[in-house]
Design a protein around this motif. Structure first.
Motif, mmCIF file in Angstrom:
data_model
loop_
_atom_site.group_PDB
_atom_site.id
_atom_site.type_symbol
_atom_site.label_atom_id
_atom_site.label_comp_id
_atom_site.label_asym_id
_atom_site.label_seq_id
_atom_site.Cartn_x
_atom_site.Cartn_y
_atom_site.Cartn_z
ATOM 1 N N THR A 3 0.839 -1.203 0.000
ATOM 2 C CA THR A 3 0.000 0.000 0.000
ATOM 3 C C THR A 3 0.859 1.232 0.000
ATOM 4 O O THR A 3 2.019 1.205 0.419
ATOM 5 N N THR A 207 -2.215 12.071 3.542
ATOM 6 C CA THR A 207 -1.989 11.444 2.244
ATOM 7 C C THR A 207 -2.765 12.177 1.159
ATOM 8 O O THR A 207 -3.778 12.830 1.433
ATOM 9 N N ASP A 209 -5.347 12.770 -1.995
ATOM 10 C CA ASP A 209 -6.595 12.163 -2.436
ATOM 11 C C ASP A 209 -6.294 11.196 -3.590
ATOM 12 O O ASP A 209 -5.225 11.257 -4.218
ATOM 13 N N ASP A 210 -7.264 10.314 -3.888
ATOM 14 C CA ASP A 210 -7.036 9.312 -4.927
ATOM 15 C C ASP A 210 -6.681 9.948 -6.273
ATOM 16 O O ASP A 210 -5.818 9.450 -7.002
ATOM 17 N N ALA A 211 -7.352 11.056 -6.600
ATOM 18 C CA ALA A 211 -7.071 11.706 -7.888
ATOM 19 C C ALA A 211 -5.628 12.195 -7.941
ATOM 20 O O ALA A 211 -4.957 12.095 -8.975
ATOM 21 N N LYS A 213 -3.150 10.911 -6.161
ATOM 22 C CA LYS A 213 -2.296 9.725 -6.223
ATOM 23 C C LYS A 213 -2.105 9.294 -7.678
ATOM 24 O O LYS A 213 -1.003 8.904 -8.088
ATOM 25 N N THR A 214 -3.184 9.384 -8.447
ATOM 26 C CA THR A 214 -3.090 9.044 -9.861
ATOM 27 C C THR A 214 -2.185 10.026 -10.598
ATOM 28 O O THR A 214 -1.376 9.630 -11.452
ATOM 29 N N TYR A 252 -2.535 18.364 -3.705
ATOM 30 C CA TYR A 252 -1.926 17.829 -2.483
ATOM 31 C C TYR A 252 -1.372 18.964 -1.627
ATOM 32 O O TYR A 252 -1.500 18.947 -0.396
ATOM 33 N N GLN A 287 4.998 6.505 -2.943
ATOM 34 C CA GLN A 287 3.915 5.720 -3.531
ATOM 35 C C GLN A 287 4.543 4.687 -4.459
ATOM 36 O O GLN A 287 5.170 5.038 -5.454
ATOM 37 N N PRO A 291 -2.639 3.623 -7.392
ATOM 38 C CA PRO A 291 -3.738 3.915 -6.461
ATOM 39 C C PRO A 291 -5.006 3.225 -6.902
ATOM 40 O O PRO A 291 -5.129 2.796 -8.051
ATOM 41 N N PRO A 292 -5.969 3.090 -5.994
ATOM 42 C CA PRO A 292 -7.242 2.465 -6.375
ATOM 43 C C PRO A 292 -7.963 3.322 -7.398
ATOM 44 O O PRO A 292 -7.775 4.533 -7.449
ATOM 45 N N PRO A 294 -10.694 5.641 -9.203
ATOM 46 C CA PRO A 294 -11.594 6.629 -8.589
ATOM 47 C C PRO A 294 -13.035 6.121 -8.590
ATOM 48 O O PRO A 294 -13.407 5.297 -9.394
#
Length: 294
Positions: A3, A207, A209-211, A213-214, A252, A287, A291-292, A294
């Protein structure tokens, strides 16, 4: 599956500037014509303004390929011990030097008046902004214009407490007006490690956000680094959050600032009394997997 991991490190401003190369490749346009005393003062003031506005890339490109440092009196570690003696800085060390010089820029937007001495193609300019003192030696570039070849500078405000207010005692029956109240104490620069023990609320592990992370993954980076200046008042409330070095991901950066604004501290005590303080916090986010979705 591994992770994403977050390593939140607390370092003082300056250590976070040693990595990436400056984005700008050209110094500010030099005054027209051959360099003279006037153009030397103009160039020196451009250099100080770049410092005061936290323009690290502009500071870097105005440095010569070899810069002699005759002592930088700084308040924040690790810059304080890195450039406090006489030395010659070259190569990647110039990136670190440019970052550490930003510490001198607080409240120094106006470079003030300057004095200049010239000798054999070199100019020595002394400037006295509000909170710093500079002695710069400039030399002519082969491509034209001037570059900063030597620096001696000190911070006059950071880490210094308000002074005492004195006065004379009036004669009996005529004490005169009461003395003015003492000026407010300037924030004291402290290491983030010593301030951390005073924190009582707020999330430290922040951390993206997912967006975002992408976006980090798409950029090809496995690690991003951001640094902020954080100031507290005597009650421990956050009074200032200023971005010193961007992570390169605006979303971020904004999230880090929002979460830091929620931090709360007990009053920072010095010699038995609460004082306002400032520090610099560096976040390192690593990272290693996608990432998962969205």
């Amino acid at each position: 599956m591994r992770t994403p991991s977050l390593l939140a490190a607390a370092l003082l401003a300056g250590a976070c500037f040693s990595g990436s190369s400056p984005t700008s490749t050209e110094p500010p346009p030099p005054p027209k014509g051959r360099p003279d005393d006037k153009s030397a003062i103009i160039t020196a003031k451009q250099f100080v303004r770049a410092i005061s506005r936290n323009k690290q890339s502009e500071v870097r490109v105005m440095l010569a390929s070899s810069v002699r440092v005759a002592g930088l009196e700084l308040f924040d570690d690790p810059c304080r011990g890195k450039f406090d003696g006489e030395q010659t800085v070259t190569g990647d060390g110039l990136d670190v030097l440019a970052g550490c010089l930003l510490e001198l820029g607080e409240d120094s937007v106006n470079p003030g008046s300057g004095t200049v001495m010239s000798d054999r193609g070199r100019w020595v300019v002394e400037l006295e902004p509000t909170c710093a003192s500079y002695k710069l030696e400039l030399m002519e570039r082969a491509s034209g214009g001037l570059a900063v070849a030597a620096i001696s500078a000190r911070s006059k405000c950071g880490g210094v407490e308000g002074g005492e207010v004195g006065g004379e005692v009036g004669v009996a029956g005529d004490m005169g007006p009461p003395p003015p109240p003492p000026p407010p104490s300037l924030p004291k620069n402290v290491p983030p490690t010593s301030l951390e023990s005073y924190r009582i609320a707020g999330t430290k592990m922040i951390t993206p956000d997912d967006a975002d992370k992408t976006r980090i993954l798409d950029s090809g980076n496995q690690r991003v680094i951001g640094s902020f200046k954080l100031c507290l008042d005597v009650t421990g409330n956050v009074t200032q959050i200023r971005l010193l070095k961007s992570t390169g991901v605006p979303g971020y950066d904004a999230k880090l600032a929002r979460e830091m604004a929620k931090w709360r501290y007990r009053p920072y005590m010095l010699d038995g009394r609460a004082v306002p303080v400032c520090t610099a916090i560096t976040f390192v986010y690593s990272q290693s997997v996608a990432p998962p979705p969205p």
